[in-house]
Design a protein around this motif. Structure first.
Motif, mmCIF file in Angstrom:
data_model
loop_
_atom_site.group_PDB
_atom_site.id
_atom_site.type_symbol
_atom_site.label_atom_id
_atom_site.label_comp_id
_atom_site.label_asym_id
_atom_site.label_seq_id
_atom_site.Cartn_x
_atom_site.Cartn_y
_atom_site.Cartn_z
ATOM 1 N N ILE A 1 -1.589 -5.596 -2.733
ATOM 2 C CA ILE A 1 -2.330 -5.941 -1.516
ATOM 3 C C ILE A 1 -2.564 -7.441 -1.454
ATOM 4 C CG2 ILE A 1 -4.546 -5.681 -0.323
ATOM 5 C CD1 ILE A 1 -4.600 -2.778 -1.282
ATOM 6 N N GLN A 2 -2.988 -8.033 -2.555
ATOM 7 C CA GLN A 2 -3.180 -9.483 -2.575
ATOM 8 C C GLN A 2 -1.845 -10.207 -2.451
ATOM 9 O OE1 GLN A 2 -6.218 -11.123 -2.553
ATOM 10 N NE2 GLN A 2 -4.900 -12.872 -2.096
ATOM 11 N N ARG A 3 -0.792 -9.649 -3.064
ATOM 12 C CA ARG A 3 0.527 -10.268 -2.944
ATOM 13 C C ARG A 3 1.000 -10.252 -1.492
ATOM 14 N NH1 ARG A 3 0.925 -8.659 -8.377
ATOM 15 N NH2 ARG A 3 1.222 -6.446 -7.942
ATOM 16 N N ALA A 4 0.732 -9.158 -0.791
ATOM 17 C CA ALA A 4 1.089 -9.097 0.628
ATOM 18 C C ALA A 4 0.307 -10.139 1.420
ATOM 19 C CB ALA A 4 0.832 -7.698 1.168
ATOM 20 N N ARG A 5 -0.976 -10.237 1.135
ATOM 21 C CA ARG A 5 -1.822 -11.213 1.838
ATOM 22 C C ARG A 5 -1.321 -12.637 1.600
ATOM 23 N NH1 ARG A 5 -7.231 -11.818 3.696
ATOM 24 N NH2 ARG A 5 -8.221 -13.772 3.053
ATOM 25 N N ASP A 6 -1.007 -12.941 0.341
ATOM 26 C CA ASP A 6 -0.527 -14.281 0.007
ATOM 27 C C ASP A 6 0.791 -14.604 0.714
ATOM 28 O OD1 ASP A 6 -2.722 -14.586 -1.640
ATOM 29 O OD2 ASP A 6 -1.636 -14.117 -3.491
ATOM 30 N N ALA A 7 1.598 -13.554 0.956
ATOM 31 C CA ALA A 7 2.896 -13.742 1.607
ATOM 32 C C ALA A 7 2.793 -13.685 3.135
ATOM 33 C CB ALA A 7 3.880 -12.687 1.112
ATOM 34 N N GLY A 8 1.606 -13.473 3.652
ATOM 35 C CA GLY A 8 1.437 -13.372 5.094
ATOM 36 C C GLY A 8 1.960 -12.082 5.680
ATOM 37 N N LYS A 9 1.984 -11.025 4.850
ATOM 38 C CA LYS A 9 2.496 -9.725 5.287
ATOM 39 C C LYS A 9 1.390 -8.674 5.239
ATOM 40 C CE LYS A 9 7.069 -10.777 3.373
ATOM 41 N NZ LYS A 9 8.175 -10.302 2.507
ATOM 42 N N VAL A 10 1.662 -7.523 5.827
ATOM 43 C CA VAL A 10 0.762 -6.371 5.769
ATOM 44 C C VAL A 10 1.282 -5.415 4.703
ATOM 45 C CG1 VAL A 10 -0.274 -4.454 7.033
ATOM 46 C CG2 VAL A 10 0.238 -6.617 8.225
ATOM 47 N N GLY A 11 0.444 -5.087 3.737
ATOM 48 C CA GLY A 11 0.814 -4.114 2.720
ATOM 49 C C GLY A 11 0.622 -2.695 3.232
ATOM 50 N N ILE A 12 1.573 -1.829 2.948
ATOM 51 C CA ILE A 12 1.532 -0.435 3.393
ATOM 52 C C ILE A 12 1.480 0.467 2.167
ATOM 53 C CG2 ILE A 12 2.702 1.398 4.670
ATOM 54 C CD1 ILE A 12 1.847 -0.889 6.481
ATOM 55 N N PHE A 13 0.399 1.292 2.063
ATOM 56 C CA PHE A 13 0.375 2.286 0.996
ATOM 57 C C PHE A 13 0.316 3.681 1.593
ATOM 58 C CE2 PHE A 13 -3.910 0.606 1.547
ATOM 59 C CZ PHE A 13 -4.793 1.671 1.407
ATOM 60 N N PHE A 14 1.037 4.600 0.946
ATOM 61 C CA PHE A 14 1.277 5.926 1.503
ATOM 62 C C PHE A 14 0.184 6.927 1.111
ATOM 63 C CE2 PHE A 14 6.107 5.032 1.006
ATOM 64 C CZ PHE A 14 6.120 4.331 2.194
ATOM 65 N N GLY A 15 -0.100 7.825 2.059
ATOM 66 C CA GLY A 15 -0.962 8.966 1.793
ATOM 67 C C GLY A 15 -0.442 10.188 2.517
ATOM 68 N N ALA A 16 -0.750 11.356 1.989
ATOM 69 C CA ALA A 16 -0.397 12.626 2.627
ATOM 70 C C ALA A 16 -1.673 13.295 3.114
ATOM 71 C CB ALA A 16 0.336 13.537 1.644
ATOM 72 N N GLN A 17 -1.663 13.804 4.343
ATOM 73 C CA GLN A 17 -2.855 14.443 4.880
ATOM 74 C C GLN A 17 -2.897 15.939 4.565
ATOM 75 O OE1 GLN A 17 -5.202 13.385 7.966
ATOM 76 N NE2 GLN A 17 -4.112 11.564 8.600
ATOM 77 N N ASN A 18 -2.069 16.367 3.670
ATOM 78 C CA ASN A 18 -2.034 17.778 3.275
ATOM 79 C C ASN A 18 -1.337 17.846 1.923
ATOM 80 O OD1 ASN A 18 -2.340 20.550 3.460
ATOM 81 N ND2 ASN A 18 -1.237 20.749 5.399
ATOM 82 N N CYS A 19 -1.407 18.999 1.283
ATOM 83 C CA CYS A 19 -0.714 19.168 0.003
ATOM 84 C C CYS A 19 0.668 19.782 0.179
ATOM 85 C CB CYS A 19 -1.550 20.030 -0.940
ATOM 86 S SG CYS A 19 -1.816 21.724 -0.350
ATOM 87 N N SER A 20 1.126 19.926 1.421
ATOM 88 C CA SER A 20 2.420 20.570 1.670
ATOM 89 C C SER A 20 3.593 19.887 0.961
ATOM 90 C CB SER A 20 2.690 20.653 3.172
ATOM 91 O OG SER A 20 2.693 19.370 3.763
ATOM 92 N N PRO A 21 3.572 18.551 0.745
ATOM 93 C CA PRO A 21 4.731 17.928 0.090
ATOM 94 C C PRO A 21 5.006 18.430 -1.324
ATOM 95 C CG PRO A 21 3.416 16.272 1.192
ATOM 96 C CD PRO A 21 2.634 17.539 1.237
ATOM 97 N N ILE A 22 3.973 18.895 -2.040
ATOM 98 C CA ILE A 22 4.240 19.385 -3.405
ATOM 99 C C ILE A 22 4.646 20.850 -3.393
ATOM 100 C CG2 ILE A 22 2.634 17.701 -4.379
ATOM 101 C CD1 ILE A 22 0.767 20.122 -5.029
ATOM 102 N N GLU A 23 4.539 21.494 -2.212
ATOM 103 C CA GLU A 23 4.859 22.917 -2.076
ATOM 104 C C GLU A 23 4.091 23.710 -3.145
ATOM 105 O OE1 GLU A 23 9.095 23.408 -1.584
ATOM 106 O OE2 GLU A 23 9.187 21.811 -0.094
ATOM 107 N N ASP A 24 4.792 24.474 -3.996
ATOM 108 C CA ASP A 24 4.083 25.247 -5.026
ATOM 109 C C ASP A 24 4.460 24.767 -6.425
ATOM 110 O OD1 ASP A 24 6.690 26.105 -5.102
ATOM 111 O OD2 ASP A 24 6.234 28.250 -4.987
ATOM 112 N N ASP A 25 4.810 23.462 -6.520
ATOM 113 C CA ASP A 25 5.362 22.924 -7.759
ATOM 114 C C ASP A 25 4.516 21.746 -8.232
ATOM 115 O OD1 ASP A 25 6.849 21.891 -9.818
ATOM 116 O OD2 ASP A 25 8.760 21.968 -8.745
ATOM 117 N N ILE A 26 3.753 21.932 -9.289
ATOM 118 C CA ILE A 26 2.848 20.892 -9.778
ATOM 119 C C ILE A 26 3.600 19.660 -10.265
ATOM 120 C CG2 ILE A 26 2.714 21.755 -12.159
ATOM 121 C CD1 ILE A 26 -0.338 21.149 -11.997
ATOM 122 N N ASP A 27 4.845 19.821 -10.685
ATOM 123 C CA ASP A 27 5.627 18.669 -11.147
ATOM 124 C C ASP A 27 5.873 17.662 -10.031
ATOM 125 O OD1 ASP A 27 5.824 19.529 -13.767
ATOM 126 O OD2 ASP A 27 7.729 20.565 -13.444
#
Length: 325
Positions: free
Chosen positions: A68-94
């Motif tokens: 985030i600080q590296r993005a700020r120093d470079a004059g860019k917007v840092g993007i970090f990902f989130g999921a609004q549900n647990c569907s991406p892991i399906e039924d697999d804890i791995d």
């Protein structure tokens, strides 16, 4: 003034990224998926990789808090990902570890409905955290993926906090004392989040606000001040839930996914089924300076404003996303 928005799901474009930079936004928690499967989630990551390539002068991925600080120093917007549900892991804890390695820093255990992990805030019976959910919470703790309970029910949220050995967040919601929406959180939950060293990101989605689209900046900042008195200045931030330039079809996907043959209106209604009118003081990311001025006018000291605007988000990620050995 470092600025971090703890939740957006906009119709991503160069225009949106330029607006973020113009508004002084240094990093954004971008929703990657709602109801998508693992395969579809990988496609969403691929789409973001193309955006990072095409708009490398404006945005960059956040894989670790220091980015985030590296993005700020470079004059860019840092993007970090989130999921609004647990569907991406399906039924697999791995898949928790796999997705964390691909840059998924945050995952909600539910999106309104009962999931394989927990109960959503729209269910009539709150069954709490499931057996699978307990295991996933421990795995999320291990790999450094933040547990987000924004769309979860009360019992599930409190149980997640009790089970988790690392901070739990509510990335985008408001206190129930301000607006009694299903998605907003009780004093009990907010106090538990603070005791857990977690964070509440204040939503600017009109359905979560007193007087809806007519909520004033003064009332919004008064809500923040009252919540700070309850939770402490270290445990609050922004999670605006801005969904700029999104068509109605995206709103219907958020609400209905593949689970319902009947139209579900979420926090809307048949008579109010579309996107709510935007707030006059937060039409898009260019208006973030209005929040800074509103907090100053409410009497917050400069250091407190800095915490609310972004510093608390950075510190939350610093204490929550490093994998455990």
């Amino acid at each position: 003034m470092l600025t971090v928005d703890g939740l957006q799901y906009s119709n991503w474009s160069r225009e949106i990224f330029e607006q973020m930079r113009e508004g002084g936004v240094d990093a954004v928690h971008a929703t990657l998926v709602y109801h998508e499967t693992l395969r579809e989630t990988l496609t969403r990551i691929g789409e973001w990789n193309r955006r990072f390539e095409a708009h490398s002068d404006l945005i960059m991925p956040v894989q670790a808090p220091g980015d985030i600080q590296r993005a700020r120093d470079a004059g860019k917007v840092g993007i970090f990902f989130g999921a609004q549900n647990c569907s991406p892991i399906e039924d697999d804890i791995d898949m928790v570890a796999v997705l964390r390695q691909l840059g998924l820093l945050i995952m909600q255990l539910t999106y309104n409905n009962q999931s394989l992990l927990a109960c959503g805030c729209y269910e009539s019976e709150d069954s709490g955290i499931t057996r699978f959910g307990r295991q996933v919470i421990r795995e999320m703790n291990r790999v450094g993926m933040v547990i987000d309970m924004s769309h979860s029910s009360e019992r599930s949220t409190l149980e997640a906090i009790e089970i988790s050995e690392r901070p739990v967040i509510i990335s985008h919601a408001n206190p129930s004392f301000f607006q009694d929406a299903k998605r907003n959180k009780s004093d009990k939950v907010l106090k538990a989040i603070a005791e857990n060293d977690g964070l509440l990101g204040f939503s600017a989605y009109p359905f979560h606000l007193k007087n809806g689209p007519d909520c004033t900046l003064e009332d919004y900042c008064d809500m923040i001040a009252r919540t700070v008195d309850m939770m402490g200045i270290e445990h609050v931030g922004l999670g605006t839930d801005l969904c700029q330039n999104q068509p109605t079809s995206v709103l219907e996907w958020m609400r209905n996914g593949r689970w319902s043959k009947e139209m579900d209106y979420g926090e809307g209604s048949a008579n109010n089924a579309g996107w709510p009118k935007p707030l006059a003081w937060l039409r898009d990311s260019r208006d973030f300076p209005n929040l800074i001025e509103g907090l100053r006018a409410k009497g917050f000291a400069e250091q407190e404003v800095a915490r609310i605007m972004g510093r608390n988000w950075v510190e939350l990620l610093e204490r929550s996303t490093t994998p455990l050995r």
